[in-house]
Scaffold this motif. Structure first.
Motif, PDB file in Angstrom:
ATOM      1  N   ARG A   1       0.845  -1.213   0.000  1.00 53.60           N
ATOM      2  CA  ARG A   1       0.000   0.000   0.000  1.00 53.60           C
ATOM      3  C   ARG A   1       0.872   1.252   0.000  1.00 53.60           C
ATOM      4  NH1 ARG A   1      -3.152  -2.980   3.617  1.00 53.60           N
ATOM      5  NH2 ARG A   1      -2.296  -1.902   5.439  1.00 53.60           N
ATOM      6  N   ARG A   2       1.913   1.251   0.827  1.00 56.15           N
ATOM      7  CA  ARG A   2       2.790   2.430   0.887  1.00 56.15           C
ATOM      8  C   ARG A   2       3.530   2.632  -0.425  1.00 56.15           C
ATOM      9  NH1 ARG A   2       2.859   0.337   5.996  1.00 56.15           N
ATOM     10  NH2 ARG A   2       4.780  -0.892   5.758  1.00 56.15           N
ATOM     11  N   ALA A   3       3.959   1.574  -1.059  1.00 56.14           N
ATOM     12  CA  ALA A   3       4.649   1.698  -2.347  1.00 56.14           C
ATOM     13  C   ALA A   3       3.675   2.137  -3.443  1.00 56.14           C
ATOM     14  CB  ALA A   3       5.319   0.378  -2.722  1.00 56.14           C
ATOM     15  N   MET A   4       2.484   1.579  -3.443  1.00 59.44           N
ATOM     16  CA  MET A   4       1.490   1.954  -4.449  1.00 59.44           C
ATOM     17  C   MET A   4       1.084   3.415  -4.312  1.00 59.44           C
ATOM     18  SD  MET A   4      -0.785  -1.578  -4.462  1.00 59.44           S
ATOM     19  CE  MET A   4      -2.110  -0.987  -5.512  1.00 59.44           C
ATOM     20  N   ALA A   5       1.079   3.931  -3.088  1.00 56.04           N
ATOM     21  CA  ALA A   5       0.691   5.329  -2.844  1.00 56.04           C
ATOM     22  C   ALA A   5       1.689   6.310  -3.464  1.00 56.04           C
ATOM     23  CB  ALA A   5       0.559   5.580  -1.347  1.00 56.04           C
ATOM     24  N   GLN A   6       2.864   5.859  -3.809  1.00 58.99           N
ATOM     25  CA  GLN A   6       3.879   6.719  -4.409  1.00 58.99           C
ATOM     26  C   GLN A   6       3.634   6.964  -5.899  1.00 58.99           C
ATOM     27  OE1 GLN A   6       7.830   5.089  -3.602  1.00 58.99           O
ATOM     28  NE2 GLN A   6       7.018   4.180  -1.728  1.00 58.99           N
ATOM     29  N   LEU A   7       2.759   6.174  -6.487  1.00 56.68           N
ATOM     30  CA  LEU A   7       2.547   6.240  -7.934  1.00 56.68           C
ATOM     31  C   LEU A   7       1.158   6.784  -8.262  1.00 56.68           C
ATOM     32  CD1 LEU A   7       3.977   2.720  -8.890  1.00 56.68           C
ATOM     33  CD2 LEU A   7       5.144   4.934  -9.061  1.00 56.68           C
ATOM     34  N   PRO A   8       1.041   7.496  -9.383  1.00 54.60           N
ATOM     35  CA  PRO A   8      -0.296   7.927  -9.816  1.00 54.60           C
ATOM     36  C   PRO A   8      -1.127   6.722 -10.262  1.00 54.60           C
ATOM     37  CG  PRO A   8       1.377   8.588 -11.419  1.00 54.60           C
ATOM     38  CD  PRO A   8       2.103   7.963 -10.269  1.00 54.60           C
ATOM     39  N   GLU A   9      -2.426   6.877 -10.205  1.00 57.02           N
ATOM     40  CA  GLU A   9      -3.344   5.784 -10.565  1.00 57.02           C
ATOM     41  C   GLU A   9      -3.050   5.244 -11.970  1.00 57.02           C
ATOM     42  OE1 GLU A   9      -6.387   3.412  -8.904  1.00 57.02           O
ATOM     43  OE2 GLU A   9      -5.412   5.113  -7.962  1.00 57.02           O
ATOM     44  N   ALA A  10      -2.679   6.124 -12.888  1.00 62.69           N
ATOM     45  CA  ALA A  10      -2.383   5.672 -14.258  1.00 62.69           C
ATOM     46  C   ALA A  10      -1.221   4.680 -14.282  1.00 62.69           C
ATOM     47  CB  ALA A  10      -2.075   6.873 -15.158  1.00 62.69           C
ATOM     48  N   GLU A  11      -0.245   4.857 -13.413  1.00 63.98           N
ATOM     49  CA  GLU A  11       0.877   3.920 -13.329  1.00 63.98           C
ATOM     50  C   GLU A  11       0.428   2.584 -12.746  1.00 63.98           C
ATOM     51  OE1 GLU A  11       4.293   3.925 -14.151  1.00 63.98           O
ATOM     52  OE2 GLU A  11       3.626   5.593 -15.406  1.00 63.98           O
ATOM     53  N   LEU A  12      -0.506   2.640 -11.802  1.00 68.11           N
ATOM     54  CA  LEU A  12      -0.988   1.414 -11.160  1.00 68.11           C
ATOM     55  C   LEU A  12      -1.860   0.587 -12.091  1.00 68.11           C
ATOM     56  CD1 LEU A  12      -1.902   2.848  -7.649  1.00 68.11           C
ATOM     57  CD2 LEU A  12       0.188   1.619  -8.309  1.00 68.11           C
ATOM     58  N   THR A  13      -2.500   1.228 -13.053  1.00 68.52           N
ATOM     59  CA  THR A  13      -3.398   0.517 -13.969  1.00 68.52           C
ATOM     60  C   THR A  13      -2.778   0.291 -15.347  1.00 68.52           C
ATOM     61  OG1 THR A  13      -4.467   2.600 -14.582  1.00 68.52           O
ATOM     62  CG2 THR A  13      -5.488   1.334 -12.793  1.00 68.52           C
ATOM     63  N   ALA A  14      -1.544   0.739 -15.531  1.00 65.70           N
ATOM     64  CA  ALA A  14      -0.869   0.552 -16.822  1.00 65.70           C
ATOM     65  C   ALA A  14      -0.575  -0.923 -17.063  1.00 65.70           C
ATOM     66  CB  ALA A  14       0.434   1.357 -16.848  1.00 65.70           C
ATOM     67  N   GLU A  15      -0.785  -1.352 -18.300  1.00 65.04           N
ATOM     68  CA  GLU A  15      -0.487  -2.731 -18.692  1.00 65.04           C
ATOM     69  C   GLU A  15       1.027  -2.952 -18.598  1.00 65.04           C
ATOM     70  OE1 GLU A  15      -0.340  -6.436 -19.651  1.00 65.04           O
ATOM     71  OE2 GLU A  15      -2.306  -5.495 -19.516  1.00 65.04           O
ATOM     72  N   ARG A  16       1.419  -4.011 -17.896  1.00 58.80           N
ATOM     73  CA  ARG A  16       2.840  -4.286 -17.674  1.00 58.80           C
ATOM     74  C   ARG A  16       3.257  -5.676 -18.141  1.00 58.80           C
ATOM     75  NH1 ARG A  16       5.039  -0.139 -15.031  1.00 58.80           N
ATOM     76  NH2 ARG A  16       3.546   1.281 -14.073  1.00 58.80           N
ATOM     77  N   GLY A  17       2.380  -6.358 -18.853  1.00 58.09           N
ATOM     78  CA  GLY A  17       2.730  -7.671 -19.371  1.00 58.09           C
ATOM     79  C   GLY A  17       2.663  -8.783 -18.341  1.00 58.09           C
ATOM     80  N   ALA A  18       2.160  -8.498 -17.166  1.00 63.30           N
ATOM     81  CA  ALA A  18       2.000  -9.528 -16.137  1.00 63.30           C
ATOM     82  C   ALA A  18       0.752 -10.352 -16.436  1.00 63.30           C
ATOM     83  CB  ALA A  18       1.887  -8.874 -14.761  1.00 63.30           C
ATOM     84  N   PHE A  19       0.636 -11.502 -15.801  1.00 65.38           N
ATOM     85  CA  PHE A  19      -0.497 -12.378 -16.058  1.00 65.38           C
ATOM     86  C   PHE A  19      -1.827 -11.677 -15.798  1.00 65.38           C
ATOM     87  CE2 PHE A  19      -3.371 -15.986 -15.346  1.00 65.38           C
ATOM     88  CZ  PHE A  19      -3.100 -16.716 -16.488  1.00 65.38           C
ATOM     89  N   PHE A  20      -1.873 -10.809 -14.783  1.00 58.69           N
ATOM     90  CA  PHE A  20      -3.087 -10.054 -14.486  1.00 58.69           C
ATOM     91  C   PHE A  20      -2.935  -8.590 -14.896  1.00 58.69           C
ATOM     92  CE2 PHE A  20      -3.412 -13.879 -11.987  1.00 58.69           C
ATOM     93  CZ  PHE A  20      -4.685 -14.302 -12.337  1.00 58.69           C
ATOM     94  N   GLY A  21      -2.044  -8.338 -15.842  1.00 58.38           N
ATOM     95  CA  GLY A  21      -1.922  -7.042 -16.498  1.00 58.38           C
ATOM     96  C   GLY A  21      -1.123  -6.003 -15.762  1.00 58.38           C
ATOM     97  N   SER A  22      -1.735  -5.374 -14.805  1.00 57.04           N
ATOM     98  CA  SER A  22      -1.166  -4.198 -14.147  1.00 57.04           C
ATOM     99  C   SER A  22      -0.847  -4.479 -12.677  1.00 57.04           C
ATOM    100  CB  SER A  22      -2.177  -3.053 -14.215  1.00 57.04           C
ATOM    101  OG  SER A  22      -3.343  -3.387 -13.455  1.00 57.04           O
TER     102      SER A  22
END
Length: 168
Positions: free
Chosen positions: A22-43
């Motif tokens: 949660r603390r690491a995710m809070a450092q990034l904008p929502e667009a970064e958290l939902t960006a497609e990253r090629g992982a099995f579940f996308g982002s």
């Protein structure tokens, strides 16, 4: 195979590590958290949602937690925002800890039977193995999230069990 003390430790580890995420995710904008990253579940958020979905599904088999309303295929979309995910994650982590702290050795015996949507059939496995799988599934997907967060530039925290506050 496993003990109630193991389950309580892993439940505390789960809560601690999800706080780190949660603390690491809070450092990034929502667009970064939902960006497609090629992982099995996308982002990042998609993978965090799947992990939450999996925990809810397993806990619905182990206790009175309500199972997710969506299928495994839709699990990446369980929560539309990181703040919605965070609230659900916080609540479920507390439930997992309470469940683990209430276990007795006899609770970890026997078999569990359920219909698995992932494999499309009824499955019967030793109860303790199912509990171990839940904790292993958590660690697996948190590792994926940790790697994506690091690649996105977030500062992440230690993941080693032995450095968990109160571990010694």
């Amino acid at each position: 195979m496993i003990t109630p003390a193991y389950c309580a430790t892993m439940a505390r580890y789960n809560t601690w590590q999800n706080g780190c995420l949660r603390r690491a995710m809070a450092q990034l904008p929502e667009a970064e958290l939902t960006a497609e990253r090629g992982a099995f579940f996308g982002s990042i958020l998609g993978t965090a949602n799947h992990l939450l979905w999996g925990d809810r599904m397993w806990m619905s088999r182990f206790s009175d937690v309500e199972k997710p309303a969506v299928s495994i295929r839709e699990s990446r979309d369980l929560n539309p925002t990181s703040s919605a995910w965070e609230a659900e994650r916080f609540r479920l982590d507390g439930r997992i800890e309470l469940w683990a702290e209430s276990l007795h050795a006899v609770d970890l015996t026997g078999k569990l039977t359920w219909v698995s949507g992932a494999v499309g059939r009824e499955v019967t496995m030793p109860y303790a193995l199912c509990v171990m799988h839940m904790f292993n599934h958590q660690t697996h997907h948190r590792g994926q999230i940790h790697a994506m967060l690091t690649a996105a530039g977030a500062k992440t925290e230690d993941t080693d069990l032995f450095v968990m506050p109160g571990a010694s």
